[in-house]
Design a protein around this motif. Structure first.
Motif, PDB file in Angstrom:
ATOM      1  N   MET A   1       0.847  -1.181   0.000  1.00  0.00           N
ATOM      2  CA  MET A   1       0.000   0.000   0.000  1.00  0.00           C
ATOM      3  C   MET A   1       0.888   1.238   0.000  1.00  0.00           C
ATOM      4  SD  MET A   1      -3.228   0.874   2.383  1.00  0.00           S
ATOM      5  CE  MET A   1      -2.674   1.502   3.940  1.00  0.00           C
ATOM      6  N   THR A   2       0.621   2.182  -0.900  1.00  0.00           N
ATOM      7  CA  THR A   2       1.416   3.399  -0.949  1.00  0.00           C
ATOM      8  C   THR A   2       0.878   4.419   0.030  1.00  0.00           C
ATOM      9  OG1 THR A   2       0.073   4.289  -2.734  1.00  0.00           O
ATOM     10  CG2 THR A   2       2.045   3.064  -3.370  1.00  0.00           C
ATOM     11  N   GLU A   3       1.809   5.182   0.606  1.00  0.00           N
ATOM     12  CA  GLU A   3       1.415   6.195   1.581  1.00  0.00           C
ATOM     13  C   GLU A   3       0.870   7.416   0.863  1.00  0.00           C
ATOM     14  OE1 GLU A   3       3.567   8.687   5.118  1.00  0.00           O
ATOM     15  OE2 GLU A   3       4.165   6.628   4.774  1.00  0.00           O
ATOM     16  N   LYS A   4      -0.218   7.958   1.388  1.00  0.00           N
ATOM     17  CA  LYS A   4      -0.835   9.140   0.807  1.00  0.00           C
ATOM     18  C   LYS A   4      -0.006  10.376   1.118  1.00  0.00           C
ATOM     19  CE  LYS A   4      -5.169   7.069   1.967  1.00  0.00           C
ATOM     20  NZ  LYS A   4      -5.926   6.904   3.163  1.00  0.00           N
ATOM     21  N   LEU A   5       0.141  11.236   0.144  1.00  0.00           N
ATOM     22  CA  LEU A   5       0.857  12.484   0.338  1.00  0.00           C
ATOM     23  C   LEU A   5      -0.133  13.532   0.819  1.00  0.00           C
ATOM     24  CD1 LEU A   5       3.688  13.688  -0.041  1.00  0.00           C
ATOM     25  CD2 LEU A   5       2.933  14.449  -2.285  1.00  0.00           C
ATOM     26  N   THR A   6       0.055  14.014   2.035  1.00  0.00           N
ATOM     27  CA  THR A   6      -0.839  14.989   2.642  1.00  0.00           C
ATOM     28  C   THR A   6      -0.117  16.320   2.765  1.00  0.00           C
ATOM     29  OG1 THR A   6      -1.953  13.259   3.899  1.00  0.00           O
ATOM     30  CG2 THR A   6      -2.213  15.502   4.697  1.00  0.00           C
ATOM     31  N   THR A   7      -0.627  17.332   2.095  1.00  0.00           N
ATOM     32  CA  THR A   7      -0.057  18.667   2.195  1.00  0.00           C
ATOM     33  C   THR A   7      -0.625  19.339   3.442  1.00  0.00           C
ATOM     34  OG1 THR A   7       0.129  18.810  -0.196  1.00  0.00           O
ATOM     35  CG2 THR A   7       0.226  20.887   1.020  1.00  0.00           C
ATOM     36  N   VAL A  21       6.914  22.942  15.868  1.00  0.00           N
ATOM     37  CA  VAL A  21       6.156  22.056  14.975  1.00  0.00           C
ATOM     38  C   VAL A  21       7.111  21.420  13.965  1.00  0.00           C
ATOM     39  CG1 VAL A  21       4.395  21.967  13.162  1.00  0.00           C
ATOM     40  CG2 VAL A  21       3.960  23.256  15.256  1.00  0.00           C
ATOM     41  N   GLN A  22       7.996  22.201  13.375  1.00  0.00           N
ATOM     42  CA  GLN A  22       8.944  21.656  12.404  1.00  0.00           C
ATOM     43  C   GLN A  22       9.846  20.600  13.049  1.00  0.00           C
ATOM     44  OE1 GLN A  22      10.523  25.473  11.142  1.00  0.00           O
ATOM     45  NE2 GLN A  22       9.392  25.372   9.214  1.00  0.00           N
ATOM     46  N   LYS A  27      11.206  14.801  14.099  1.00  0.00           N
ATOM     47  CA  LYS A  27      11.345  13.682  15.039  1.00  0.00           C
ATOM     48  C   LYS A  27      10.373  12.555  14.716  1.00  0.00           C
ATOM     49  CE  LYS A  27      14.254  15.263  18.316  1.00  0.00           C
ATOM     50  NZ  LYS A  27      15.437  14.597  18.781  1.00  0.00           N
ATOM     51  N   ASN A  28       9.202  12.899  14.170  1.00  0.00           N
ATOM     52  CA  ASN A  28       8.207  11.894  13.790  1.00  0.00           C
ATOM     53  C   ASN A  28       8.360  11.441  12.339  1.00  0.00           C
ATOM     54  OD1 ASN A  28       6.146  11.229  15.934  1.00  0.00           O
ATOM     55  ND2 ASN A  28       6.208  13.457  16.125  1.00  0.00           N
ATOM     56  N   LYS A  29       9.445  11.865  11.705  1.00  0.00           N
ATOM     57  CA  LYS A  29       9.736  11.498  10.311  1.00  0.00           C
ATOM     58  C   LYS A  29       8.583  11.849   9.362  1.00  0.00           C
ATOM     59  CE  LYS A  29      13.011   7.824  11.530  1.00  0.00           C
ATOM     60  NZ  LYS A  29      13.489   8.482  12.698  1.00  0.00           N
ATOM     61  N   ILE A  30       8.022  13.016   9.571  1.00  0.00           N
ATOM     62  CA  ILE A  30       6.966  13.525   8.699  1.00  0.00           C
ATOM     63  C   ILE A  30       7.628  14.369   7.626  1.00  0.00           C
ATOM     64  CG2 ILE A  30       4.913  14.989   8.555  1.00  0.00           C
ATOM     65  CD1 ILE A  30       4.383  14.262  11.519  1.00  0.00           C
ATOM     66  N   THR A  31       7.517  13.926   6.392  1.00  0.00           N
ATOM     67  CA  THR A  31       8.174  14.614   5.280  1.00  0.00           C
ATOM     68  C   THR A  31       7.158  15.195   4.297  1.00  0.00           C
ATOM     69  OG1 THR A  31       8.363  12.523   4.084  1.00  0.00           O
ATOM     70  CG2 THR A  31      10.243  13.177   5.455  1.00  0.00           C
ATOM     71  N   ASN A  32       5.925  15.331   4.748  1.00  0.00           N
ATOM     72  CA  ASN A  32       4.871  15.868   3.895  1.00  0.00           C
ATOM     73  C   ASN A  32       5.188  17.289   3.470  1.00  0.00           C
ATOM     74  OD1 ASN A  32       3.864  13.873   5.878  1.00  0.00           O
ATOM     75  ND2 ASN A  32       2.003  14.055   4.708  1.00  0.00           N
ATOM     76  N   PRO A  33       4.652  17.709   2.311  1.00  0.00           N
ATOM     77  CA  PRO A  33       4.773  19.123   1.939  1.00  0.00           C
ATOM     78  C   PRO A  33       4.166  19.983   3.048  1.00  0.00           C
ATOM     79  CG  PRO A  33       3.920  17.825   0.117  1.00  0.00           C
ATOM     80  CD  PRO A  33       3.950  16.922   1.305  1.00  0.00           C
ATOM     81  N   PHE A  34       4.893  21.018   3.455  1.00  0.00           N
ATOM     82  CA  PHE A  34       4.555  21.786   4.648  1.00  0.00           C
ATOM     83  C   PHE A  34       4.718  23.268   4.352  1.00  0.00           C
ATOM     84  CE2 PHE A  34       5.947  23.692   8.701  1.00  0.00           C
ATOM     85  CZ  PHE A  34       4.949  23.266   9.547  1.00  0.00           C
ATOM     86  N   VAL A 126       1.656  15.139  17.776  1.00  0.00           N
ATOM     87  CA  VAL A 126       1.970  15.160  16.345  1.00  0.00           C
ATOM     88  C   VAL A 126       1.938  13.742  15.767  1.00  0.00           C
ATOM     89  CG1 VAL A 126       3.794  15.658  14.660  1.00  0.00           C
ATOM     90  CG2 VAL A 126       3.212  17.349  16.416  1.00  0.00           C
ATOM     91  N   ALA A 127       2.390  12.756  16.526  1.00  0.00           N
ATOM     92  CA  ALA A 127       2.336  11.363  16.068  1.00  0.00           C
ATOM     93  C   ALA A 127       0.890  10.924  15.840  1.00  0.00           C
ATOM     94  CB  ALA A 127       3.032  10.444  17.062  1.00  0.00           C
ATOM     95  N   VAL A 128      -0.012  11.335  16.720  1.00  0.00           N
ATOM     96  CA  VAL A 128      -1.437  11.009  16.555  1.00  0.00           C
ATOM     97  C   VAL A 128      -1.974  11.662  15.288  1.00  0.00           C
ATOM     98  CG1 VAL A 128      -3.739  11.360  17.543  1.00  0.00           C
ATOM     99  CG2 VAL A 128      -1.857  10.591  19.002  1.00  0.00           C
ATOM    100  N   LEU A 129      -1.622  12.933  15.050  1.00  0.00           N
ATOM    101  CA  LEU A 129      -2.065  13.624  13.837  1.00  0.00           C
ATOM    102  C   LEU A 129      -1.560  12.901  12.590  1.00  0.00           C
ATOM    103  CD1 LEU A 129      -1.628  17.405  14.692  1.00  0.00           C
ATOM    104  CD2 LEU A 129      -3.749  16.170  14.286  1.00  0.00           C
ATOM    105  N   LYS A 130      -0.298  12.486  12.619  1.00  0.00           N
ATOM    106  CA  LYS A 130       0.286  11.767  11.479  1.00  0.00           C
ATOM    107  C   LYS A 130      -0.525  10.507  11.177  1.00  0.00           C
ATOM    108  CE  LYS A 130       4.468   9.354   9.991  1.00  0.00           C
ATOM    109  NZ  LYS A 130       5.802   8.890  10.399  1.00  0.00           N
ATOM    110  N   ASN A 131      -0.844   9.747  12.203  1.00  0.00           N
ATOM    111  CA  ASN A 131      -1.632   8.529  12.003  1.00  0.00           C
ATOM    112  C   ASN A 131      -3.027   8.848  11.478  1.00  0.00           C
ATOM    113  OD1 ASN A 131       0.395   6.750  12.761  1.00  0.00           O
ATOM    114  ND2 ASN A 131      -0.137   6.926  14.911  1.00  0.00           N
ATOM    115  N   TYR A 132      -3.605   9.937  11.960  1.00  0.00           N
ATOM    116  CA  TYR A 132      -4.932  10.333  11.502  1.00  0.00           C
ATOM    117  C   TYR A 132      -4.944  10.607  10.011  1.00  0.00           C
ATOM    118  CZ  TYR A 132      -9.059  13.206  10.723  1.00  0.00           C
ATOM    119  OH  TYR A 132     -10.219  13.715  10.217  1.00  0.00           O
ATOM    120  N   TRP A 133      -4.059  11.473   9.538  1.00  0.00           N
ATOM    121  CA  TRP A 133      -4.142  11.832   8.123  1.00  0.00           C
ATOM    122  C   TRP A 133      -3.652  10.706   7.218  1.00  0.00           C
ATOM    123  CZ3 TRP A 133      -0.832  15.952  10.378  1.00  0.00           C
ATOM    124  CH2 TRP A 133       0.526  15.763  10.159  1.00  0.00           C
ATOM    125  N   LYS A 134      -2.862   9.773   7.748  1.00  0.00           N
ATOM    126  CA  LYS A 134      -2.475   8.607   6.951  1.00  0.00           C
ATOM    127  C   LYS A 134      -3.670   7.678   6.722  1.00  0.00           C
ATOM    128  CE  LYS A 134       1.256   6.311   7.860  1.00  0.00           C
ATOM    129  NZ  LYS A 134       2.370   5.666   8.581  1.00  0.00           N
TER     130      LYS A 134
END
Length: 139
Positions: A1-7, A21-22, A27-34, A126-134
């Motif tokens: 399954m490919t990971e969704k890119l969330t801007t 936030v950055q 630290k949470n390895k979030i590399t989404n467009p920001f 932030v980890a919870v948010l990452k899981n939510y938008w994934k």
């Protein structure tokens, strides 16, 4: 399954909070467009493509207390705009006032997160948010 890119668009006027936030994203390895807007006026200009390229994020992280146009006024404008009203918004603020919470939820926010005092607590949020938008399905 490919990971969704969330801007993601962060609307925040405090430079220390922006850096926090950055750092938490790193630290949470979030590399989404920001992207960052420093108040509601600047954010609406970005979202509508006024004076720059148009940015349509899937998630907005929104502070409430900002100059020029605060978070709640921004939310009113966002929800009144047919092209922007469906963007998921999470309030990320120090305001624990019940009136702010009620106003935000009445404007369809996906969540209301109080900025924690410790960085470790913020990392968890932030980890919870990452899981939510994934996990969320988008149009």
């Amino acid at each position: 399954m490919t990971e969704k890119l969330t801007t993601i668009l962060l609307i925040e006027d405090d430079e220390v909070d922006i850096m926090t936030v950055q750092r938490a994203f790193g630290k949470n390895k979030i590399t989404n467009p920001f992207y960052v807007a420093r108040n509601g006026v600047e954010a609406l200009q970005m979202l509508r493509g006024e004076n720059q390229a148009k940015i349509i994020p899937q998630v907005i992280l929104l502070d409430i207390n900002m100059p020029k146009m605060g978070g709640l006024e921004f939310l009113e404008n966002l929800r009144a705009d047919e092209q922007l009203k469906s963007i998921s918004v999470f309030v990320l603020t120090t305001s624990a006032q019940e009136s702010d919470k009620m106003s935000a939820f009445n404007l369809n926010v996906a969540g209301y997160i109080l900025k924690p005092l410790s960085f470790d607590s913020f990392l968890e949020a932030v980890a919870v948010l990452k899981n939510y938008w994934k996990l969320c399905e988008r149009l």
